[in-house]
Design an enzyme around this catalytic site. Structure first.
Site, PDB file in Angstrom:
ATOM      1  N   SER A  22      42.382  42.039  48.469  1.00  0.00           N
ATOM      2  CA  SER A  22      41.137  41.493  49.034  1.00  0.00           C
ATOM      3  C   SER A  22      40.858  42.098  50.407  1.00  0.00           C
ATOM      4  O   SER A  22      39.725  42.487  50.716  1.00  0.00           O
ATOM      5  CB  SER A  22      41.251  39.976  49.195  1.00  0.00           C
ATOM      6  N   ARG A  26      37.740  44.901  51.856  1.00  0.00           N
ATOM      7  CA  ARG A  26      36.891  44.613  53.020  1.00  0.00           C
ATOM      8  C   ARG A  26      37.082  45.639  54.129  1.00  0.00           C
ATOM      9  O   ARG A  26      36.124  46.048  54.793  1.00  0.00           O
ATOM     10  CB  ARG A  26      37.164  43.191  53.520  1.00  0.00           C
ATOM     11  N   ASP A 322      44.324  32.569  42.418  1.00  0.00           N
ATOM     12  CA  ASP A 322      44.899  33.631  41.590  1.00  0.00           C
ATOM     13  C   ASP A 322      46.358  33.353  41.236  1.00  0.00           C
ATOM     14  O   ASP A 322      46.960  34.106  40.466  1.00  0.00           O
ATOM     15  CB  ASP A 322      44.781  34.983  42.309  1.00  0.00           C
TER      16      ASP A 322
HETATM   17  C1  S3P Z   1      38.506  37.573  45.695  1.00  0.00           C
HETATM   18  C2  S3P Z   1      38.092  36.278  45.526  1.00  0.00           C
HETATM   19  C3  S3P Z   1      38.559  35.369  44.475  1.00  0.00           C
HETATM   20  C4  S3P Z   1      39.740  35.952  43.708  1.00  0.00           C
HETATM   21  C5  S3P Z   1      39.635  37.423  43.458  1.00  0.00           C
HETATM   22  C6  S3P Z   1      39.452  38.197  44.755  1.00  0.00           C
HETATM   23  C7  S3P Z   1      37.999  38.343  46.846  1.00  0.00           C
HETATM   24  O1  S3P Z   1      37.509  35.077  43.588  1.00  0.00           O
HETATM   25  O2  S3P Z   1      39.923  35.264  42.481  1.00  0.00           O
HETATM   26  O3  S3P Z   1      40.823  37.894  42.812  1.00  0.00           O
HETATM   27  O4  S3P Z   1      38.617  39.360  47.224  1.00  0.00           O
HETATM   28  O5  S3P Z   1      36.978  37.938  47.412  1.00  0.00           O
HETATM   29  P1  S3P Z   1      36.311  34.065  43.963  1.00  0.00           P
HETATM   30  O6  S3P Z   1      35.124  34.907  44.269  1.00  0.00           O
HETATM   31  O7  S3P Z   1      36.167  33.241  42.726  1.00  0.00           O
HETATM   32  O8  S3P Z   1      36.718  33.239  45.149  1.00  0.00           O
END
Ligand code: S3P
Length: 445
Positions: A22, A26, A322
């Protein structure tokens, strides 16, 4: 790839994991939007992050892989409509965040993904952006998506459900469009975008009001160039931590892993289970916490005082979104019942994770019950080795690996290559365990 694995081996040693997926998405995007050269130190990174990187290049950013990371030269003026379709592979985060960036910059683009991503609903994204003046055409709410344009207008944006991807898409769109926005998110989701924007000089105001999160970004904010050091991925760590907790005579430490409080609900459940675990070298970093997490083989107890089951529901779900599948694996080793409730959001992930987790657990002989969006797991259970197709969902492939380790006998996992999506170099990384002598129980066939 087929993997054969002998269960009930001990797991010992220390390990450094690939970059937090994540945060790396970003860091790459902020690098491409800020003027000048950004250095990102990220070690290993997987297929999902590679999609963000390739698509930023297609939009005009210049990226070079350097030792241990990347150098990105970009700024918002360098980005323009791509000639090709932006292929997001398996990565919904790539699709949603880059769509936000393009919508805010007024760039028309087409987005597509692999067979799995094409089945995931993008309807909330389409509806939220329609409310902000952006026209997106889809195939019944799914990719391929065509961003036809429109002028992004901010104001109050109410999200239909908690989602870090959706929230981040709106915040990035507002930032590059130079619009003020107040995002109202029911519940809670990971806050990397808010933190990383703040770390790059953008003021983001966050307030919790009853059950909602209000995130405000004012007009006229400038993104400052900064370098990023991305810690290890806590979600990847959770698989190894769960395995070591459930295996005999095991003790591992995962070094330099991200410990953002919106991601570490897994540790809250370990606490509730009475697991032996701890954190060393905890540091706040420059806005994103990190540290070393250790665990030892533990007797786990799912019963709270008064014999109530351990309940994982909406109040904590956003902090372990997750990690639900791997926690369900761990729950098979805990004495008592663990109830996973309010699992609706897991049905629109890389697979229907409620159904697929249940299938996988049953294949290894776990005792479970499904009631609509609730999964009850009974433990402790002696798991039995089996042969399974792990499917296209990287996190379920890793769950199958943990189940195979916990089971008695030799298991065979087919289709294991999907782990590369979030856990690149999995096999080599495991070799760091057992004191460096290698993890010899994996046989590639
Ligand atoms: C993520 C947000 C989560 C997560 C995904 C990665 C992100 O999903 O399940 O693996 O990097 O913003 P959501 O958008 O449902 O919060």
């Amino acid at each position: 790839m087929q993997v054969r694995l002998q269960g009930q081996q001990r797991l010992r040693g220390e390990v450094i994991l690939p970059a937090d997926k994540s945060m790396l998405h970003r860091a790459l995007i902020l690098g491409a939007l800020s003027a000048g050269e950004t250095q990102i130190m990220a070690g290993h990174f997987g297929d999902d992050n590679r999609r963000t990187l390739a698509n930023l290049q297609a939009l005009g950013a210049s990226l070079t892989e350097v030792d241990g990371g990347f150098a990105i030269v970009g700024n918002r003026e360098m980005l323009s409509a791509p000639c090709e379709i932006l292929d997001c592979g398996n990565s919904a985060t790539t699709m949603r965040l880059l769509l936000g960036v393009c919508a805010g910059l007024g760039i028309k683009a087409r987005f597509d993904g692999d067979a799995s991503l094409r089945t995931r609903s993008m309807q909330s994204l389409i509806d939220v952006f329609a409310g902000c003046g952006i026209d997106i055409v889809s195939q019944n709410g799914c990719a391929p998506l065509e961003l036809r344009g429109g002028t992004f207008k901010g104001g109050e944006v109410v999200l239909p459900h908690a989602s870090a991807q959706l929230k981040s898409a709106v915040l990035l769109a507002a930032l590059v469009a130079n619009e003020a926005v107040q995002v109202i998110e029911p519940g809670e989701s990971r806050d990397h975008t808010e933190r990383m924007l703040a770390m790059a000089g953008v003021q983001v105001e966050v307030q919790r009001k009853s059950n909602a999160t209000h995130i405000c970004l004012s007009k006229g904010q400038k993104l400052k160039k900064r370098d990023w050091q991305v810690p290890g991925d806590f979600s990847s760590a959770s698989f190894l931590l769960a395995a070591a907790l459930g295996l005999p005579d095991s003790e591992i430490i995962v070094r330099g892993v991200g410990l953002n409080g919106t991601r570490t609900g897994f540790l809250e459940i370990l606490q509730e289970y009475g697991a032996e675990y701890g954190i060393e070298h905890w540091s706040e970093g420059e806005g994103e916490a990190l540290g070393d997490v250790w665990v030892k083989s533990s007797k786990l107890n799912a019963k709270q005082a008064g014999d109530k089951p351990t309940r994982i529901g909406a109040d904590i779900l956003g902090r372990l979104l997750d990690e639900v599948p791997v926690l369900a694996v761990l729950a098979t080793q805990a004495v008592g019942v663990t109830q996973f409730c309010d699992l609706g959001p897991l049905r629109n992930k890389e697979s229907d994770r409620v159904q697929e987790t249940a299938k996988l657990l049953e294949a290894f002989g776990a005792r479970i019950e499904i009631h609509a969006n609730r999964l009850d797991v009974y433990g402790p259970t002696t798991l039995k080795a089996t042969q399974v197709e792990v499917g296209h969902d990287h996190r379920l492939a890793l769950c199958a690996f943990v189940l195979a380790l916990l089971a008695e006998g030799e298991s065979t996992l087919n289709g294991f290559e999907s782990v590369e999506v979030s856990f690149p170099g999995f096999r080599d990384i495991l070799k760091q365990l057992e004191g460096g002598s290698g993890f010899e129980h994996i046989h590639r066939v």
